[in-house]
Design a protein around this motif. Structure first.
Motif, short mmCIF file in Angstrom:
data_model
loop_
_atom_site.label_atom_id
_atom_site.label_comp_id
_atom_site.label_asym_id
_atom_site.label_seq_id
_atom_site.Cartn_x
_atom_site.Cartn_y
_atom_site.Cartn_z
N MET A 1 1.00 -1.37 0.02
CA MET A 1 0.00 0.08 0.02
C MET A 1 0.83 1.45 0.03
SD MET A 1 -3.23 -0.31 -0.05
CE MET A 1 -4.31 -1.52 -0.14
N GLY A 2 2.27 1.02 -0.34
CA GLY A 2 3.05 2.47 -0.37
C GLY A 2 4.05 2.71 0.97
N ALA A 3 3.72 2.03 1.89
CA ALA A 3 4.52 2.13 3.34
C ALA A 3 5.80 2.31 3.20
CB ALA A 3 3.81 1.07 4.40
N ARG A 4 6.24 3.31 3.78
CA ARG A 4 7.91 3.69 3.78
C ARG A 4 8.34 3.47 5.39
NH1 ARG A 4 6.58 3.59 -0.69
NH2 ARG A 4 7.90 4.81 -2.48
N ALA A 5 7.40 3.39 5.99
CA ALA A 5 8.26 3.27 7.76
C ALA A 5 7.27 2.38 8.53
CB ALA A 5 8.20 4.63 8.14
N SER A 6 7.70 2.14 9.45
CA SER A 6 7.02 1.43 10.66
C SER A 6 7.30 2.76 11.96
CB SER A 6 7.69 -0.01 11.28
OG SER A 6 9.12 0.24 11.54
N ASP A 7 6.33 2.38 12.92
CA ASP A 7 6.41 3.50 14.04
C ASP A 7 6.39 2.59 15.60
OD1 ASP A 7 6.52 5.94 15.33
OD2 ASP A 7 4.48 5.98 15.27
N HIS A 8 7.10 2.94 16.40
CA HIS A 8 7.15 2.31 17.50
C HIS A 8 6.99 3.07 18.77
CE1 HIS A 8 8.44 -1.14 15.10
NE2 HIS A 8 8.88 -0.35 14.36
N GLY A 9 6.03 3.31 19.60
CA GLY A 9 5.77 4.27 20.70
C GLY A 9 5.89 3.27 22.15
N SER B 1 13.08 -4.74 8.93
CA SER B 1 13.51 -3.58 7.95
C SER B 1 14.61 -3.74 6.96
CB SER B 1 13.66 -2.44 8.73
OG SER B 1 12.60 -1.85 9.51
N LEU B 2 15.67 -4.63 7.31
CA LEU B 2 16.68 -5.22 6.46
C LEU B 2 16.05 -6.00 5.38
CD1 LEU B 2 19.28 -6.19 9.02
CD2 LEU B 2 19.46 -4.23 7.51
N GLU B 3 15.01 -6.52 5.33
CA GLU B 3 14.35 -7.28 4.55
C GLU B 3 13.65 -6.65 3.67
OE1 GLU B 3 12.46 -10.27 6.70
OE2 GLU B 3 14.23 -11.14 7.59
N ASP B 4 12.71 -5.88 4.06
CA ASP B 4 11.60 -5.06 3.46
C ASP B 4 11.75 -3.59 2.98
OD1 ASP B 4 10.65 -3.72 5.72
OD2 ASP B 4 9.14 -5.49 5.88
N GLY B 5 12.99 -3.02 3.84
CA GLY B 5 13.03 -1.65 3.58
C GLY B 5 12.38 -0.66 4.41
N LEU B 6 11.51 -1.15 5.16
CA LEU B 6 10.74 0.03 6.08
C LEU B 6 11.61 0.76 6.99
CD1 LEU B 6 7.30 -1.88 6.83
CD2 LEU B 6 7.80 -0.12 5.12
N ALA C 1 13.79 15.09 4.46
CA ALA C 1 12.76 14.04 4.91
C ALA C 1 12.59 13.19 3.76
CB ALA C 1 11.29 14.93 5.11
N LYS C 2 12.62 13.36 2.34
CA LYS C 2 12.58 12.55 1.44
C LYS C 2 13.53 11.66 1.45
CE LYS C 2 10.79 13.48 -2.55
NZ LYS C 2 10.65 13.89 -3.92
N ARG C 3 14.59 12.00 1.75
CA ARG C 3 15.88 11.04 1.82
C ARG C 3 15.69 10.02 2.94
NH1 ARG C 3 20.95 14.30 1.95
NH2 ARG C 3 19.94 15.10 0.33
N ALA C 4 15.41 10.40 4.22
CA ALA C 4 15.17 9.71 5.47
C ALA C 4 14.23 8.51 5.15
CB ALA C 4 15.07 10.77 6.57
N TYR C 5 13.21 8.92 4.70
CA TYR C 5 12.12 8.09 4.43
C TYR C 5 11.98 7.20 3.09
CZ TYR C 5 10.19 9.65 8.98
OH TYR C 5 10.10 10.09 10.16
N ARG C 6 13.24 7.53 2.34
CA ARG C 6 13.18 6.74 1.18
C ARG C 6 12.11 7.07 0.21
NH1 ARG C 6 15.52 1.36 4.49
NH2 ARG C 6 17.36 2.13 4.43
N LEU C 7 11.56 8.14 0.49
CA LEU C 7 10.54 8.81 -0.69
C LEU C 7 11.48 9.37 -1.84
CD1 LEU C 7 8.68 10.68 1.92
CD2 LEU C 7 7.70 8.84 0.72
N ASP C 8 12.34 9.60 -1.93
CA ASP C 8 13.41 9.78 -3.11
C ASP C 8 13.55 8.75 -4.06
OD1 ASP C 8 15.07 8.54 -1.34
OD2 ASP C 8 16.65 9.78 -1.63
N ARG C 9 13.22 7.49 -3.60
CA ARG C 9 13.20 6.28 -4.45
C ARG C 9 11.87 5.91 -4.97
NH1 ARG C 9 17.21 2.12 -0.55
NH2 ARG C 9 18.44 4.07 0.22
N ALA C 10 10.93 6.87 -4.71
CA ALA C 10 9.54 6.23 -5.42
C ALA C 10 9.53 6.54 -6.92
CB ALA C 10 8.43 7.12 -4.63
#
Length: 471
Positions: free
Chosen positions: A241-249, A295-300, A462-471
């Motif tokens: 679905m386009g996710a670029r990240a996971s989040d852990h609180g 994350s090493l496997e799926d890139g998130l 921000a684009k680089r950190a979340y790998r949005l520059d690779r979209a």
């Protein structure tokens, strides 16, 4: 007449102020990248009109209602939903009148700056918001919200949002995101994998949640390996679905790297509800390291939001549920806590971990030195209690000399209040430009370099950190 000073947040000294103006002028209209926040994807899936001003500005924003509550304004009068099913005010105009009569309580706070910005720049309302103007303001905003140009998708496009990431439970079916992707609208709204409900043994209904995770993914989850496989399967759906990240609180930044047999035995105790408080903390720490491996496997990209004593009031948790403004900063150890994860994977350039903190004392002492050497680690921007002009300035002063600019993740707005997005990014851009102008004025940074850094802080990082520059 406009209420907002065009030079707000810029330095007082004339040369530095002129430099800040020039830097800001070059970045003010850059697209907005919002890679972490809590907007509801259903807004953009259905594109229905926002129901009324109160439900746009007041009831979803804990920055607003926590301050008013501290001065004796009850949540129920502000329409804040109750978890126990109790009655709350539902009349938007009545809520707005209470809000307007108490708006002065927000003076000089970030929420007031964001709301003033939204009222003026989004809705064209410039009179003061007070009890005497409450109805006129409400009517003006309601008239705007009735127009198609103020529907969620139209505002998204008008704000110049390039990407907006929501934060979604691991158990979310992602139906709203699927509807957005299936529509003819071109807005880029993506999910973020938030697994707290199925990795935190202290989360209410943990065992039931884990069973639901298994049912969603077709995994047994009775064993450690199948439980991890369920996470991998769910993450894959988010990535699709386009996710670029996971989040852990997590309450702390503790990580663990246990042998598999030991981790499996711990999982069995946790799943059976037999884990001690210490073992629950160990399990959360182990799951952070497991998420890093995934994350090493799926890139998130991993986001760790540690250091909050969440739901500090047991009574308010019972009556109103989570995320009601009762999460309080605590002292947080990162050097020792992150060592197991970083020892295992911190030098792997494929991994990206963005660490946020509510403990300002950790910026220069721990986080900047860690991010200044581990390739996998980036510093998130000033967050929550410190995403204010002063907090952002202190953040830059504390971390830049050790971590530089390029071990930070740019800015994200972390908001539930949709109309505050452009306001928050505007504040961040102004503060960063003021800081850069001061560096130039004091001979520590070339003006040409400052212009390049301003672009990076406002957009590129921000684009680089979340790998949005690779979209």
């Amino acid at each position: 007449m406009p209420r907002l000073d065009p030079d707000r947040l810029f330095p007082l000294e004339a040369r530095a102020r002129d430099l800040a103006r020039a830097l800001y002028g070059a970045v003010a209209d850059l697209p907005i990248v919002s890679p972490h926040g809590h907007c509801d994807p259903a807004w953009f899936a259905g594109n229905d009109r926002f129901p009324d001003p109160a439900r746009l500005f007041v009831t979803p924003d804990h920055y607003v209602f926590r301050m008013l509550f501290s001065q004796g304004v009850p949540f129920d009068a502000l329409g804040v939903p109750r978890a126990d099913g109790g009655a709350v005010e539902t009349d938007g105009r009545a809520i707005w009148r209470v809000f307007a009569a108490n708006y002065h309580l927000l003076r000089a706070t970030p929420p007031a700056m964001w709301i003033d910005h939204a009222l003026e720049h989004v809705f064209g309302w410039t009179p003061p918001l007070v009890a005497a103007t409450a109805d006129a303001c409400y009517d003006h905003l309601s008239d705007c919200l009735a127009q198609d140009g103020f529907r969620p998708r139209a505002l998204f496009d008008r704000f110049g949002v390039e990407t907006l990431a929501t934060t979604d439970s691991a158990l979310d079916p992602l139906e709203a995101h699927a509807a957005i992707r299936a529509s003819d609208w071109g807005g880029h709204v993506i999910p973020t994998y938030r697994p707290d409900a199925v990795v935190d043994p202290d989360h209410e209904g943990f065992a039931r949640n884990v069973d639901a995770l298994g049912a969603m993914t077709g995994e047994d989850v009775s064993s450690w390996r199948s439980y991890l496989a369920a996470h991998r399967a769910r993450r894959a759906e988010f990535v699709a679905m386009g996710a670029r990240a996971s989040d852990h609180g997590h309450p702390t930044a503790r990580t663990e790297d246990l042998p598999e047999a030991e981790a499996a035995a711990l999982y069995d105790r946790v799943r059976a509800g037999q884990a001690s408080a210490k073992e629950a903390e160990t399990f959360r720490g182990q799951m952070l390291t497991e998420m890093a491996r995934m994350s090493l496997e799926d890139g998130l990209v991993m986001q760790i939001h540690a250091g909050a004593a969440r739901n500090h009031s047991a009574a308010m948790l019972a009556s109103h549920g989570r995320d009601m403004g009762f999460d309080i900063p605590t002292r947080t150890d990162y050097v020792t806590a992150l060592r197991p994860l970083l020892s295992a994977h911190g030098t792997d350039p494929r991994l990206r971990v963005i660490v946020f903190t509510l403990d300002e004392t950790a910026y220069s002492r721990e986080l900047a030195p860690l991010a200044g050497v581990y390739p996998a680690l980036l510093l998130g921007p000033a967050w929550w209690f410190f995403d204010s002009p002063e907090g952002m300035r202190r953040y830059r002063e504390a971390v830049t000399e050790t971590a530089g600019f390029y071990n930070t993740a740019g800015f994200n707005d972390d908001t539930r209040a949709f109309c505050s997005i452009p306001a928050r990014h505007d504040v961040a851009r102004r503060v960063d430009c003021a800081y850069l102008a001061t560096l130039v004025a004091t001979g520590r940074l070339a003006e040409a370099d400052a212009h390049e850094v301003a672009q990076d802080l406002a957009y590129n990082l921000a684009k680089r950190a979340y790998r949005l520059d690779r979209a």
